[in-house]
Scaffold this motif. Structure first.
Motif, PDB file in Angstrom:
ATOM      1  N   GLU A 177      27.276  10.525  76.761  1.00 28.23           N
ATOM      2  CA  GLU A 177      27.053  11.322  75.552  1.00 28.23           C
ATOM      3  C   GLU A 177      28.363  11.790  74.924  1.00 28.23           C
ATOM      4  O   GLU A 177      28.359  12.392  73.857  1.00 28.23           O
ATOM      5  N   ILE A 178      29.460  11.540  75.612  1.00 31.37           N
ATOM      6  CA  ILE A 178      30.750  12.050  75.159  1.00 31.37           C
ATOM      7  C   ILE A 178      31.545  10.939  74.483  1.00 31.37           C
ATOM      8  O   ILE A 178      31.665   9.831  75.006  1.00 31.37           O
ATOM      9  N   THR A 179      32.083  11.244  73.336  1.00 27.32           N
ATOM     10  CA  THR A 179      33.029  10.349  72.678  1.00 27.32           C
ATOM     11  C   THR A 179      34.422  10.960  72.821  1.00 27.32           C
ATOM     12  O   THR A 179      34.615  12.142  72.557  1.00 27.32           O
ATOM     13  N   VAL A 180      35.365  10.143  73.275  1.00 25.65           N
ATOM     14  CA  VAL A 180      36.741  10.599  73.435  1.00 25.65           C
ATOM     15  C   VAL A 180      37.554  10.096  72.253  1.00 25.65           C
ATOM     16  O   VAL A 180      37.555   8.901  71.948  1.00 25.65           O
ATOM     17  N   LEU A 181      38.239  11.002  71.600  1.00 24.63           N
ATOM     18  CA  LEU A 181      39.030  10.664  70.416  1.00 24.63           C
ATOM     19  C   LEU A 181      40.422  11.254  70.549  1.00 24.63           C
ATOM     20  O   LEU A 181      40.602  12.286  71.208  1.00 24.63           O
ATOM     21  N   THR A 182      41.378  10.614  69.922  1.00 20.16           N
ATOM     22  CA  THR A 182      42.735  11.160  69.936  1.00 20.16           C
ATOM     23  C   THR A 182      43.248  11.280  68.510  1.00 20.16           C
ATOM     24  O   THR A 182      42.896  10.478  67.641  1.00 20.16           O
ATOM     25  N   MET A 183      44.084  12.260  68.303  1.00 19.18           N
ATOM     26  CA  MET A 183      44.613  12.508  66.957  1.00 19.18           C
ATOM     27  C   MET A 183      45.702  11.503  66.609  1.00 19.18           C
ATOM     28  O   MET A 183      46.557  11.207  67.431  1.00 19.18           O
ATOM     29  N   LEU A 184      45.659  11.042  65.378  1.00 14.02           N
ATOM     30  CA  LEU A 184      46.677  10.126  64.894  1.00 14.02           C
ATOM     31  C   LEU A 184      47.651  10.862  63.989  1.00 14.02           C
ATOM     32  O   LEU A 184      47.242  11.689  63.173  1.00 14.02           O
ATOM     33  N   PRO A 232      54.697   1.887  59.597  1.00 14.19           N
ATOM     34  CA  PRO A 232      53.667   1.619  60.609  1.00 14.19           C
ATOM     35  C   PRO A 232      54.176   1.740  62.041  1.00 14.19           C
ATOM     36  O   PRO A 232      53.410   2.061  62.943  1.00 14.19           O
ATOM     37  N   THR A 233      55.434   1.492  62.242  1.00 15.66           N
ATOM     38  CA  THR A 233      55.961   1.568  63.611  1.00 15.66           C
ATOM     39  C   THR A 233      56.037   3.007  64.106  1.00 15.66           C
ATOM     40  O   THR A 233      56.262   3.242  65.286  1.00 15.66           O
ATOM     41  N   LYS A 234      55.861   3.948  63.191  1.00 17.66           N
ATOM     42  CA  LYS A 234      55.940   5.356  63.591  1.00 17.66           C
ATOM     43  C   LYS A 234      54.560   6.013  63.719  1.00 17.66           C
ATOM     44  O   LYS A 234      54.468   7.210  63.970  1.00 17.66           O
ATOM     45  N   ILE A 235      53.513   5.227  63.510  1.00 24.79           N
ATOM     46  CA  ILE A 235      52.168   5.789  63.663  1.00 24.79           C
ATOM     47  C   ILE A 235      51.910   5.997  65.151  1.00 24.79           C
ATOM     48  O   ILE A 235      52.144   5.105  65.966  1.00 24.79           O
ATOM     49  N   ARG A 236      51.466   7.182  65.474  1.00 18.35           N
ATOM     50  CA  ARG A 236      51.325   7.514  66.895  1.00 18.35           C
ATOM     51  C   ARG A 236      50.044   8.305  67.136  1.00 18.35           C
ATOM     52  O   ARG A 236      49.422   8.801  66.197  1.00 18.35           O
ATOM     53  N   THR A 237      49.694   8.421  68.410  1.00 18.83           N
ATOM     54  CA  THR A 237      48.527   9.206  68.783  1.00 18.83           C
ATOM     55  C   THR A 237      48.831  10.047  70.008  1.00 18.83           C
ATOM     56  O   THR A 237      49.699   9.703  70.811  1.00 18.83           O
ATOM     57  N   ASN A 238      48.105  11.146  70.127  1.00 16.69           N
ATOM     58  CA  ASN A 238      48.346  12.106  71.201  1.00 16.69           C
ATOM     59  C   ASN A 238      47.343  11.869  72.325  1.00 16.69           C
ATOM     60  O   ASN A 238      46.175  12.219  72.204  1.00 16.69           O
ATOM     61  N   LEU A 239      47.804  11.260  73.394  1.00 12.69           N
ATOM     62  CA  LEU A 239      46.914  10.963  74.520  1.00 12.69           C
ATOM     63  C   LEU A 239      46.809  12.133  75.491  1.00 12.69           C
ATOM     64  O   LEU A 239      45.944  12.150  76.357  1.00 12.69           O
ATOM     65  N   ARG A 240      47.688  13.087  75.363  1.00 11.08           N
ATOM     66  CA  ARG A 240      47.697  14.229  76.286  1.00 11.08           C
ATOM     67  C   ARG A 240      46.603  15.236  75.956  1.00 11.08           C
ATOM     68  O   ARG A 240      46.143  15.960  76.832  1.00 11.08           O
TER      69      ARG A 240
END
Lengths: 171, 93
Positions: free
Chosen positions: A108-115, A121-129
């Motif tokens: 029931e849980i969706t895991v999402l990370t902020m972009l 484009p090489t600087k697009i990142r996401t926060n996995l922590r």
């Protein structure tokens, strides 16, 4: 402790509204993929401690979502569903964290990370922590912060693209 | 700021539900703390909080069309249907 990884996606089916609970009627932008869902954060996003209410909407294509504050229209985020990519990552999410959201099972849980977007484009990142957990059935959400992990706060997606240049999205 | 003097083994209680105990003060000056708090209180090192606050604020995007722009940039096969708007952002709070 429950471990979620890219090899065992926890939310493959979670993008479909299961029962319509908390379904909203927010904007349907040109990239909107489905009806939006109203969310209430149990704990506010760090840095946005005054905001609790949002809508979330999946993009038509790709593992992307749009999170929009309904209390401040200037606050919106692009989110990534990391387990719908070939990102090789493990996240340990406790049963208590799942229960906090009113979910019974991890499905029931969706895991999402902020972009963090950038013109380059090489600087697009996401926060996995600090992923965002969403229970679509209850409309509750929270941002987790992993304290005992080496998951990066800044993971650059160009590294992911290099890892799986021909496998853009898990199906 | 309230300043309290405490020795190892001594505690303070916040709101009647959070107990913070000084466990040890090392020779190097590091203080080890034990924190007993209900689950809904998130206990984090301040430097981690500041780092995630900053990253969250940087992540604010101005417009939903940013998703389409992202697709165009990261997934070259996908057609971009709108011009990018608000691709980058700054802190708003």
């Amino acid at each position: 402790m429950l471990t979620m990884s890219s090899e065992s996606p926890a939310s493959v089916d979670s993008l479909e509204r299961s029962d319509g609970v908390a379904a909203g009627s927010a904007d349907s932008g040109s990239h909107a993929g489905e009806a939006s869902l109203h969310l209430r954060f149990l704990l506010p996003l760090l840095g946005f401690e005054h905001l609790f209410l949002y809508t979330i909407q999946r993009a038509q294509k790709g593992p992307f979502h749009w999170l929009q504050s309904t209390e401040d229209t200037k606050v919106g985020f692009c989110l990534l569903e990391p387990f719908q990519t070939h990102l090789d990552v493990d996240m340990e999410i406790s049963i208590e964290d799942i229960a906090d959201l009113g979910a019974v099972t991890a499905d029931e849980i969706t895991v999402l990370t902020m972009l963090v977007l950038d013109q380059d484009p090489t600087k697009i990142r996401t926060n996995l922590r600090a992923p965002i957990l969403v229970c679509r059935r209850t409309g509750l959400a929270k941002q987790m912060v992993f304290t005992e992990t080496k998951l990066p706060i800044q993971f650059y997606l160009k590294d992911l693209m290099h890892l799986a240049p021909n496998a853009r999205r898990r199906t | 700021m309230l300043v309290l003097g405490r020795r190892p083994g001594e505690s303070i209680v916040i709101d009647g539900v959070i107990t913070l105990t000084v466990l040890e003060v090392t020779r190097s000056g590091q203080v080890r703390l034990g924190i007993d708090a209900p689950r809904h209180h998130q206990v984090l090192r301040k430097e981690l909080v500041l780092e995630i606050q900053a990253e969250n604020r940087t992540a604010v995007a101005l417009d939903q069309s940013a998703i389409g722009d992202l697709l165009g940039r990261l997934l070259p096969g996908e057609a971009r249907t709108t011009e990018p708007q608000g691709v980058t952002s700054d802190s708003t709070t």
